[in-house]
Design an enzyme around this catalytic site. Structure first.
Site, PDB file in Angstrom:
ATOM      1  N   ASN A   1       0.875  -1.176   0.000  1.00 33.15           N
ATOM      2  CA  ASN A   1       0.000   0.000   0.000  1.00 33.15           C
ATOM      3  C   ASN A   1       0.909   1.223   0.000  1.00 33.15           C
ATOM      4  OD1 ASN A   1      -1.816   2.030   0.423  1.00 33.15           O
ATOM      5  ND2 ASN A   1      -2.375   1.428   2.510  1.00 33.15           N
TER       6      ASN A   1
ATOM      7  N   LYS B   1       0.122   4.200  -0.371  1.00 33.79           N
ATOM      8  CA  LYS B   1      -0.575   5.396   0.138  1.00 33.79           C
ATOM      9  C   LYS B   1      -0.327   6.572  -0.815  1.00 33.79           C
ATOM     10  CE  LYS B   1      -0.114   3.551   4.750  1.00 33.79           C
ATOM     11  NZ  LYS B   1      -0.281   3.770   6.160  1.00 33.79           N
TER      12      LYS B   1
ATOM     13  N   HIS C   1      -9.771   0.843   4.677  1.00 29.07           N
ATOM     14  CA  HIS C   1      -8.515   1.114   5.386  1.00 29.07           C
ATOM     15  C   HIS C   1      -8.800   2.080   6.534  1.00 29.07           C
ATOM     16  CE1 HIS C   1      -4.477   2.520   6.253  1.00 29.07           C
ATOM     17  NE2 HIS C   1      -4.036   1.416   5.660  1.00 29.07           N
TER      18      HIS C   1
ATOM     19  N   GLU D   1      -7.280   4.561   7.594  1.00 28.17           N
ATOM     20  CA  GLU D   1      -7.111   5.993   7.266  1.00 28.17           C
ATOM     21  C   GLU D   1      -8.344   6.521   6.538  1.00 28.17           C
ATOM     22  OE1 GLU D   1      -3.276   5.700   5.342  1.00 28.17           O
ATOM     23  OE2 GLU D   1      -2.374   5.208   7.285  1.00 28.17           O
TER      24      GLU D   1
ATOM     25  N   GLU E   1      -5.658  -4.993  10.661  1.00 30.11           N
ATOM     26  CA  GLU E   1      -4.684  -3.922  10.864  1.00 30.11           C
ATOM     27  C   GLU E   1      -5.030  -3.169  12.144  1.00 30.11           C
ATOM     28  OE1 GLU E   1      -2.551  -2.700   7.074  1.00 30.11           O
ATOM     29  OE2 GLU E   1      -4.373  -1.525   7.133  1.00 30.11           O
TER      30      GLU E   1
ATOM     31  N   GLY F   1       1.988   2.384  10.879  1.00 33.92           N
ATOM     32  CA  GLY F   1       2.901   3.516  10.745  1.00 33.92           C
ATOM     33  C   GLY F   1       3.572   3.927  12.040  1.00 33.92           C
TER      34      GLY F   1
ATOM     35  N   SER G   1       3.065  -2.020  10.638  1.00 38.91           N
ATOM     36  CA  SER G   1       4.508  -2.018  10.913  1.00 38.91           C
ATOM     37  C   SER G   1       5.158  -3.369  10.618  1.00 38.91           C
ATOM     38  CB  SER G   1       4.786  -1.571  12.354  1.00 38.91           C
ATOM     39  OG  SER G   1       4.342  -0.236  12.544  1.00 38.91           O
TER      40      SER G   1
HETATM   41  C1  PEP Z   1      -1.057   0.290   6.176  1.00 41.88           C
HETATM   42  O1  PEP Z   1      -1.238   1.487   6.116  1.00 41.88           O
HETATM   43  O2  PEP Z   1      -1.853  -0.482   5.638  1.00 41.88           O
HETATM   44  C2  PEP Z   1       0.116  -0.198   6.897  1.00 41.88           C
HETATM   45  C3  PEP Z   1       0.113  -1.437   7.288  1.00 41.88           C
HETATM   46  O3  PEP Z   1       1.129   0.700   7.121  1.00 41.88           O
HETATM   47  P1  PEP Z   1       2.560   0.387   7.829  1.00 41.88           P
HETATM   48  O4  PEP Z   1       3.098  -0.890   7.246  1.00 41.88           O
HETATM   49  O5  PEP Z   1       3.412   1.579   7.487  1.00 41.88           O
HETATM   50  O6  PEP Z   1       2.299   0.266   9.290  1.00 41.88           O
END
Ligand code: PEP
Length: 254
Positions: free
Chosen positions: A9, A11, A97, A99, A169, A175, A214
């Site tokens: 992803n 983003k 997601h 976000e 998630e 993040g 992460s």
């Molecule tokens: C995400 O935004 O789907 C995600 C898992 O981000 P990160 O790997 O940076 O935590």
């Protein structure tokens, strides 16, 4: 047997030059031993989807989008429909997601609508669920996930398992550099699979459940070795070719 799936992803990152360089590095570094064992998808920002189909030609990497409209084509300024994503070569789409939920007010009902429209356009779906830190600390993880999964189950029950993916998630892990432990994630994945089955999704054992939050080269193998973790949704680490490839390799051997 569930084939692992690793999804990048990106983003809202990158530009034409940096995307081209990242694709070139991924193409150069991806061995057949890995791509035979793991399904891989890249989800760039909307403006780069068209170019991405060319950059991914002759690779096993599939293209995905990060979002989709909750309506079909029409007077919806700024939106991008499921049929358009399919038309430009997307195989996958991410929906729900955190976000999108927290910053753009996406509701469970929106996620349900996106799911139906995506599947109707032959897009496979990565549906994100996860609890906030506050919900986690209040012991509400399973209740939050149950509510988010309720928006998916009736459609999942009628769809081919291969087209339906759940990404767990935990919002507190996205993040932040603070991943769930493999044991924490496994317990939640096990809950999600059992919840789907209990709600009439007869193919729950075949549905892939990804972990996101992460995921890095250093923790990928331990996470991916868990029996109910079927791959990863990767944000930050997917912008670094070596890191993303290393996560794909870990998924291949886990
Ligand atoms: C995400 O935004 O789907 C995600 C898992 O981000 P990160 O790997 O940076 O935590």
């Amino acid at each position: 047997m569930r084939k692992p799936l690793v999804v990048a992803n990106w983003k809202m990152n990158g530009d034409f030059a940096s995307n081209e360089a990242l694709y070139a590095a991924l193409r150069a570094g991806l061995d057949a031993s890995v791509s035979n064992a793991v399904d891989i998808a890249i989800c760039p920002p909307f403006p780069y989807l068209g170019h991405s189909t060319a950059w991914l030609t002759d690779t096993p990497i599939r293209l995905g989008a990060q979002n989709v409209a909750a309506t079909s084509n029409g007077a919806f300024t700024g939106e991008v429909s499921a049929s358009m994503l399919a038309d430009v070569g997307c195989h996958w789409v991410i929906i729900g997601h955190s976000e999108r939920r927290s910053m753009y007010g996406e509701t469970d009902a929106d996620v349900a609508a996106k799911l139906s429209l995506a599947l109707a356009s032959q897009l496979s779906v990565i549906a994100c669920v996860g609890e906030t830190l506050q919900e986690n600390e209040a012991g509400q993880t399973e209740a939050v996930l149950a509510r988010q999964l309720d928006a998916l189950v009736s459609t999942f029950a009628k769809a081919p398992a291969i087209m339906c993916v759940v990404a767990y998630e935990p919002v507190w892990a996205i993040g932040t550099g603070r991943s769930a432990t493999p044991e924490q994630a496994q317990a939640v994945h096990c809950f999600i699979r059992a919840y789907l089955a209990g709600k009439g999704v007869s193919q729950a054992d075949e549905i892939r459940i990804l972990y996101g939050g992460s995921v890095k080269p250093a923790n990928a193998l331990s996470l991916m070795s868990m029996p109910d973790i079927d791959g990863a949704l990767v944000g930050g680490a997917s912008l670094v070719a070596d890191d993303f490839l290393s996560i794909c390799r870990a998924s291949a051997v886990a």
